[in-house]
Design a protein around this motif. Structure first.
Motif, short mmCIF file in Angstrom:
data_model
loop_
_atom_site.label_atom_id
_atom_site.label_comp_id
_atom_site.label_asym_id
_atom_site.label_seq_id
_atom_site.Cartn_x
_atom_site.Cartn_y
_atom_site.Cartn_z
N SER A 107 0.80 -1.21 0.07
CA SER A 107 0.09 0.05 0.00
C SER A 107 0.73 1.12 0.08
N ASP A 108 0.24 2.19 -0.37
CA ASP A 108 0.83 3.64 -0.29
C ASP A 108 0.95 3.95 1.25
N GLY A 109 1.69 4.70 1.66
CA GLY A 109 1.78 4.94 3.04
C GLY A 109 2.67 6.44 3.33
N PHE A 110 2.65 6.84 4.51
CA PHE A 110 3.49 7.90 4.77
C PHE A 110 4.15 7.64 6.49
N ALA A 111 5.18 8.26 6.59
CA ALA A 111 5.45 8.22 8.29
C ALA A 111 6.10 9.52 8.44
N LEU A 112 5.89 9.93 9.73
CA LEU A 112 6.75 11.23 10.27
C LEU A 112 7.48 10.80 11.15
N GLN A 113 8.72 11.05 11.29
CA GLN A 113 9.83 10.57 12.41
C GLN A 113 9.95 11.92 13.01
N PHE A 114 10.20 11.55 14.68
CA PHE A 114 10.64 12.68 15.28
C PHE A 114 11.66 12.24 16.18
N ALA A 115 12.56 13.17 16.84
CA ALA A 115 13.62 12.66 17.41
C ALA A 115 13.32 12.44 19.12
N GLY A 116 13.60 11.39 19.39
CA GLY A 116 13.11 11.21 20.90
C GLY A 116 13.88 11.59 21.81
N MET A 117 13.81 11.37 22.96
CA MET A 117 14.23 11.98 24.23
C MET A 117 15.68 11.02 24.46
N SER A 118 16.93 12.04 24.29
CA SER A 118 17.99 11.29 24.18
C SER A 118 18.98 11.63 25.46
N LYS A 119 19.52 10.55 25.59
CA LYS A 119 20.63 10.48 27.00
C LYS A 119 21.84 11.15 26.58
N LYS A 120 22.04 11.01 25.30
CA LYS A 120 23.53 11.82 24.54
C LYS A 120 23.22 12.98 24.13
N ALA A 121 24.11 13.94 24.39
CA ALA A 121 24.24 15.02 23.73
C ALA A 121 24.58 14.97 22.43
N GLY A 122 24.50 15.88 21.25
CA GLY A 122 25.12 15.53 20.14
C GLY A 122 24.05 15.54 19.12
N ALA A 123 24.49 14.84 18.04
CA ALA A 123 23.59 14.83 16.54
C ALA A 123 22.35 14.29 16.82
N LEU A 124 21.45 14.56 16.07
CA LEU A 124 20.45 14.01 15.63
C LEU A 124 20.35 12.27 15.46
N PRO A 125 19.31 11.45 15.73
CA PRO A 125 19.38 10.09 15.66
C PRO A 125 19.62 9.73 14.14
N TYR A 126 20.03 8.52 13.99
CA TYR A 126 20.16 8.19 12.55
C TYR A 126 18.75 7.79 11.88
N ILE A 127 18.72 8.63 10.97
CA ILE A 127 17.44 8.95 10.16
C ILE A 127 16.45 7.88 9.89
N GLY A 128 16.77 6.47 9.92
CA GLY A 128 15.99 5.36 9.41
C GLY A 128 15.37 4.95 10.75
N MET A 129 16.11 4.42 11.63
CA MET A 129 15.36 4.16 12.87
C MET A 129 16.22 4.22 14.13
N GLY A 130 16.76 5.54 14.25
CA GLY A 130 17.39 5.73 15.52
C GLY A 130 18.91 5.18 15.63
N SER A 131 19.48 5.56 16.62
CA SER A 131 20.83 5.09 16.99
C SER A 131 21.06 4.79 18.49
N ASP A 132 22.02 4.17 18.77
CA ASP A 132 22.20 3.82 20.30
C ASP A 132 22.10 5.03 21.23
#
Ligand code: HEC
Length: 394
Positions: A107-132
């Protein structure tokens, strides 16, 4: 005086036009759930690039998506005291909805991704599915039809024909009620993720949101309303968002989609978050031509497909659109600290002796060479070059 004013005004226009591509202004309204509030919305154009890092096992899907171009989406945002609402419009001439029974339709679809609460200061999460340590919150909506398909053939009319069957009155009402209860009318999901294989659906109702999508005039219009802050994310004056759309007619699913880079949504009237704005809008100051030479000299193409015409050797992810959906900060980090983010995916089609990462002492370690020995200028030149690697807009 008059002349000066004109200069200032034209500067202002130039500056806002330049910002249009990578930032969105969320207009303050009294209630984002009031549909008439959208009349006040300001639309920005955001480019969504084909995600090309991972090669699917499905040959038909790979063939259907070969040489995909980037798509433009018009995006607007509203906010009130509590919620943020986003609207995304993109062209898609074929309407593909989630089938009730058939498992081989997409099917067609869409997703919006937001940056979650981070324990680490620094860059935004990895664009696909976050990072450690840098989680993401993903709101996914797939197109569905409210049609009940008992036999999966979409020929509902043959199952009950109001004119020709003897079904009427209460019987017909009961039938309609059954159809409504069995129909797939919504497919909305919310996930949190903190890296490869960690995307987990939030099912306990603690994530409040409402997404929907409608198709008209060969265009999808999708909306999402969610709290500005909840237990998964806290918003400042700038909300970083990434947008993904799937095309069912091209067998799109999972990683096979069009994806934007992180985009800043600035809440009008509030102080922008300078750090997020800087990260989402950074233009690398390096020299792309020199960067291209450095990429050749350092053997990057031994592992990565960079131009669409290069053979996909699959020792590492294809970089053919990496400049479209990655920030400069992410690309810099990929070169200097390959294990900071391990790209989701593995070497499916190549030899099992060359995985994309290895497990060492319980931690995933990238198979990529650590290039932190490169001098600063060379790294910047490579980042500037990588930023140019992306498909053109269709
Ligand atoms: C020995 C093979 C190898 C070499 C050489 C190599 N890489 Fe990689 N690269 C990988 C692998 C494997 C990954 C995926 C795992 C990870 O995320 O670290 C990766 C990931 C990346 C990513 C992240 C891609 C994405 O989709 O997010 C970038 C960017 C990148 N490499 C750039 C480079 C550059 C630039 C060079 C040359 C200076 C280079 N690589 C050299 C194997 C390699």
């Amino acid at each position: 005086m008059k002349k000066l004013l004109t200069t200032i005004l034209s500067l202002g226009v130039a500056a806002s036009a330049a910002l249009a591509a990578d930032s969105i202004t969320a207009v303050k309204v009294s209630d984002v759930n009031d549909a008439s509030a959208w009349a006040k919305a300001k639309y920005s154009s955001v480019t969504l690039y084909p995600q090309s890092a991972i090669h699917m096992n499905d040959k038909n899907a790979n063939a259907a998506n070969e040489g995909n171009k980037a798509k433009k989406a018009d995006v607007a945002a509203l906010y009130d005291g509590k919620n943020i609402a986003l609207m995304v419009k993109w062209a898609d001439s074929t309407k593909n909805v989630q089938g009730a029974h058939s498992t081989d339709t997409y099917s067609d679809g869409f997703a919006l991704q937001f940056a979650g609460m981070s324990k680490k200061a620094g860059a935004l999460p990895y664009i696909g599915m976050g990072s450690d340590g840098r989680p993401v919150v993903v709101h996914l909506q797939k197109a569905t039809s409210s049609v009940y398909e008992p036999n999966g053939n979409k020929d509902v009319s043959t199952q009950i024909n109001r004119q020709q069957t003897g079904v009427f009155g209460q019987e017909l009402k009961d039938y309609d009620a059954k159809v409504a209860s069995l129909a797939k009318t919504d497919y909305e999901r919310v996930f949190v993720g903190e890296g490869f294989r960690s995307l987990t659906e939030i099912k306990d109702g603690s994530a409040q949101s409402n997404a929907s999508m409608t198709h008209a005039n060969n265009t999808w219009t999708a909306t999402l309303v969610r709290p500005l802050s909840d237990s998964y994310m806290k918003s400042t004056g700038t909300v970083p968002v990434a947008i993904a759309v799937w095309d069912g007619s091209k067998l799109g699913r999972n990683g096979l989609k069009n994806l934007s880079s992180w985009v800043s949504v600035n809440l009008d009237g509030m102080k922008p978050d300078a750090k997020i704005v800087a990260e989402t809008t950074e233009e690398s100051k390096g020299n792309a031509a020199k960067g291209k030479e450095a990429v050749g000299a350092n053997g990057c193409v031994g592992c990565h497909q960079i131009e669409a015409t290069d053979a996909p050797n699959l020792m590492g992810p294809s970089l053919t659109n990496v400049g479209g959906y990655s920030t400069a900060a992410y690309l810099r980090e990929s070169i200097l600290k390959p294990s900071a983010v391990i790209v989701p995916g593995y070497n499916r089609n190549a030899h099992s002796n060359t995985p994309w990462y290895n497990i060492e002492k319980g931690k995933r370690v990238s198979a990529m060479t650590d290039f932190s020995f490169l001098d600063k200028q060379t790294v910047e030149d490579i980042v500037a070059y990588l930023k140019t690697i992306k498909a053109e807009v269709e």
